[in-house]
Scaffold this active site. Structure first.
Site, PDB file in Angstrom:
ATOM      1  CB  ALA A  43      21.848  11.857  12.509  1.00  9.62           C
ATOM      2  NE  ARG A  45      24.810  19.444   8.656  1.00  6.79           N
ATOM      3  CZ  ARG A  45      26.052  19.533   8.236  1.00  6.79           C
ATOM      4  NH1 ARG A  45      26.323  19.649   6.962  1.00  6.79           N
ATOM      5  NH2 ARG A  45      27.039  19.570   9.095  1.00  6.79           N
ATOM      6  CE  LYS A 105      39.151   8.585   4.243  1.00  9.49           C
ATOM      7  NZ  LYS A 105      38.658   8.102   2.981  1.00  9.49           N
ATOM      8  CD  GLU A 129      39.160  -4.292   8.751  1.00 11.66           C
ATOM      9  OE1 GLU A 129      39.466  -5.100   9.635  1.00 11.66           O
ATOM     10  OE2 GLU A 129      39.972  -3.843   7.929  1.00 11.66           O
ATOM     11  CB  VAL A 132      42.882   1.033   6.634  1.00 12.41           C
ATOM     12  CG1 VAL A 132      44.096   0.787   5.741  1.00 12.41           C
ATOM     13  CG2 VAL A 132      43.248   1.964   7.781  1.00 12.41           C
ATOM     14  CB  ILE A 136      40.986  -4.846   1.958  1.00  9.23           C
ATOM     15  CG1 ILE A 136      40.870  -4.536   0.461  1.00  9.23           C
ATOM     16  CG2 ILE A 136      42.018  -5.938   2.218  1.00  9.23           C
ATOM     17  CD1 ILE A 136      42.165  -3.987  -0.151  1.00  9.23           C
ATOM     18  CE  LYS A 205      41.954   5.482   2.791  1.00  8.26           C
ATOM     19  NZ  LYS A 205      41.772   5.592   1.339  1.00  8.26           N
ATOM     20  N   GLY A 302      33.738   2.930  -2.121  1.00 10.65           N
ATOM     21  CA  GLY A 302      32.441   2.551  -2.678  1.00 10.65           C
ATOM     22  C   GLY A 302      31.461   2.176  -1.576  1.00 10.65           C
TER      23      GLY A 302
HETATM   24  N1  HSE Z   1      39.157   8.885  -1.678  1.00  6.27           N
HETATM   25  C1  HSE Z   1      39.443   7.600  -1.159  1.00  6.27           C
HETATM   26  C2  HSE Z   1      40.118   6.794  -2.264  1.00  6.27           C
HETATM   27  C3  HSE Z   1      38.174   6.937  -0.694  1.00  6.27           C
HETATM   28  O1  HSE Z   1      40.153   7.258  -3.408  1.00  6.27           O
HETATM   29  O2  HSE Z   1      40.639   5.732  -1.986  1.00  6.27           O
HETATM   30  C4  HSE Z   1      38.368   5.784   0.237  1.00  6.27           C
HETATM   31  O3  HSE Z   1      39.020   6.130   1.416  1.00  6.27           O
END
Ligand code: HSE
Length: 437
Positions: A43, A45, A105, A129, A132, A136, A205, A302
Site C-alpha cells: 500500500a 498513497r 520508533k 529492529e 533504533v 545497526i 529510540k 537511509g
Molecule cells: N531523522 C532520523 C535521523 C532518521 O536523522 O537519524 C532515522 O531515524
C-alpha cells in the site's frame, strides 16, 4: 513449501529499500529463512515505480487497511511512520493474527506497551529492529547477544541529522541554521525537523533501548529531552581545547534510585571511539557488567541500511513462525511477568559533570565569586579557562568544567551565578560524561 506472504505498508524511502532488498537478495534470504519471502500486497498513497525493482505479481493499492485485512498476508511490514494511522493498522493486523515488522520508533516508544500486550494475547510477533539506529542490529545485540549481563548504561548517537549538524559545525565552523538546511535538503531529517534537532527522535529510540536494557515498560513521557539548537561554534571550539567533543547523546543508566533517561548535548572525551563518529553515522555504546564496554556503529538512516534491519526482522519472524509463542524472544527482552517497576529518575536527580560558559566583566574578584558559589554547593571544579575579550568588548568568556554533581545542585548554583552583577547574560550549561566504566 509456499513462500511467506508479506504485506508492505509504504513504498517510500524505507519501503522502497525493503522491497528492493527482498527482491535483489531473494535467493540468499531464502537460504537463511528456510522459506521464500514474497511481497504480495503493498500500500502506498504515491510512489515512484522507477525506484523499485520489478513489481510483477504484487498487488498495489492506496488503501493500507486492504493490506492488513488481506487474508493471504502472513506478515505486515509497517513503514509509513508516525503515530496514526500506523497504530490502528498495526493493532488491526495483530487482531487479524498477522505478525508485524515495523521501523516506527515513535509508534513503539509511545504505544509499544499496548501493541506488545495485544501481540502476546494473540500469539503473534512484533519486530522493530529498524526503529533504533537504522541498520545497526542494536536491538538484537542487547536483547539476545548481551542477555548474560546486567546492563549498566547505554549511550548512543542515535540521530544522524543532529550528528551531521554538530560535525559540520566542528569541522567547517559552519553555523547551526545553515547546516540544518543542508541536512533537510539531503533528506536525512524527519518530516518535522524539530524532532531531530530538539531530540524527540533520539528520545523515541532511547526509550526503546532503556526498556530492552533494563526490562522496564516503555516510558517516553518521562524522557528528558534537550536539543542542539543552542550549541554555538564557540562551545564546540572551547570543548576541543579541553580535549572533548560535543555529541548529541541519548543516555540511559541504571542507578540505585532509578533509571536515567535523557537526551542532550554532551561533552565526551575526544579519545573515546564514539567521539569520532561523524556525519550521519550512528553509534551505540553499551556497558554490561560481564562484557564491559561494547560499541556498535553504522548507518542510522537511509533506504537500504534501514531495509537491512527490516528484512532481518522478516527473516527472524519467518524462522520462528512454527515456534511456540511462549518460547520466543520476549518483545522487550525480559519476560512480560518479570518487568521491573524501577522508576525513571526526574532530571533533577541525575548526576553528571558539567561544562559551564559565561560572560564575566573583566575585574578582580569575579572568578572568586563564581568559584565560591560552586564550592558552597559542594561542586568541585575540574578545569577553568578565561579567554580574551572580543574586540571592543568589556566582558570575557569564562569556561569551567566541574566534577559530577546532582542536576538540582547545579541548577541552584547557576541561578546564583547568573544573579552576580559581574556576570552578563545567561550561563550556558552542557553536561559532560567520561563514558568510562
Ligand atoms: N531523522 C532520523 C535521523 C532518521 O536523522 O537519524 C532515522 O531515524
Amino acid at each position: 513449501m509456499n513462500p511467506v506472504k508479506v504485506g508492505l505498508l509504504g513504498l517510500g524511502t524505507v519501503g522502497g529499500g525493503t522491497f528492493n532488498v527482498l527482491r535483489r537478495n531473494a535467493s540468499e534470504i531464502t537460504r537463511r529463512a528456510g522459506r521464500g519471502i514474497q511481497v504480495a500486497h503493498a500500500a502506498a498513497r504515491e510512489y515512484d515505480p522507477a525506484t523499485l525493482e520489478s513489481t510483477d505479481g504484487v498487488k498495489i493499492t492506496d488503501d493500507a487497511f486492504a493490506v492488513v485485512n488481506d487474508p493471504d498476508i502472513d506478515i505486515v511490514v509497517e513503514l509509513i511512520g508516525g503515530y496514526e494511522p500506523a497504530r490502528e493498522l498495526v493493532l488491526t493486523a495483530i487482531a487479524n493474527g498477522k505478525h508485524v515488522v515495523t521501523a516506527n520508533k515513535a509508534l513503539i516508544a509511545l504505544h509499544g506497551n499496548e501493541i506488545f500486550q495485544a501481540a502476546s494475547d494473540k500469539g503473534v510477533m512484533v519486530a522493530f529492529e529498524a526503529a533504533v539506529a537504522g541498520g545497526i542490529p542494536i536491538i538484537k545485540a542487547i536483547r539476545e547477544g548481551l542477555s548474560a549481563n546486567h546492563i549498566e548504561w547505554v549511550a548512543g548517537i542515535i540521530n544522524g541529522t543532529g550528528n551531521f549538524i554538530l560535525t559540520e559545525m566542528r569541522d567547517k565552523g559552519r553555523d547551526f541554521a545553515d547546516v540544518l538546511a543542508e541536512a533537510q535538503a539531503l533528506g536525512y531529517a524527519e518530516a518535522d525537523p524539530t524532532f531531530d534537532v530538539e531530540g524527540v527522535d533520539a528520545a523515541h529510540k532511547l526509550t526503546i533501548l532503556a526498556s530492552i536494557a533494563f526490562g522496564v515498560p516503555l516510558q517516553f513521557d518521562k524522557a528528558y529531552t534537550e536539543g542542539i539548537s543552542r550549541i554555538t561554534r564557540e562551545d564546540v571550539s572551547y570543548a576541543e581545547q579541553f580535549g572533548y567533543r560535543i555529541k548529541h547523546l541519548g543516555i540511559t543508566r541504571k542507578t540505585g534510585k532509578g533509571i536515567e533517561l535523557r537526551v542532550h548535548p554532551t561533552l565526551i572525551p575526544e579519545k573515546r571511539l564514539i567521539a569520532n563518529v561523524d556525519g550521519v553515522m550512528n553509534a551505540v555504546l553499551v556497558q554490561g557488567d560481564a562484557v564491559g564496554p561494547t560499541l556498535y556503529y553504522g548507518a542510522g538512516a537511509g533506504a537500504e541500511p534501514t531495509a537491512s534491519a527490516v528484512v532481518a526482522d522478516i527473516v527472524d519472524v519467518v524462522r520462528a513462525l512454527t515456534s511456540d509463542p511462549e518460547n520466543r524472544v520476549p518483545h522487550l527482552a525480559f519476560q512480560p511477568d518479570a518487568m521491573s517497576d524501577l522508576p525513571i529518575l526526574p532530571m533533577d536527580e541525575v548526576e553528571t559533570a558539567y561544562y559551564l560558559r559565561m560572560q564575566a566583566i573583566d575585574e578582580p574578584g569575579v572568578l572568586a565569586d563564581v568559584t565560591r558559589i560552586l564550592g558552597d554547593a559542594s561542586i568541585s571544579i575540574e578545569a577553568i579557562l578565561q579567554k580574551e575579550p572580543a574586540p571592543g568588548a568589556s566582558d570575557v568568556p569564562v569556561i569551567l568544567l566541574t566534577q559530577r554533581t546532582r542536576e538540582a545542585q547545579m541548577n541552584m548554583a547557576i541561578e546564583k551565578i547568573e544573579a552576580l552583577d559581574a556576570i552578563t547574560g545567561k550561563v550556558t550549561r552542557i553536561r559532560l560524561e567520561e563514558l568510562g566504566r
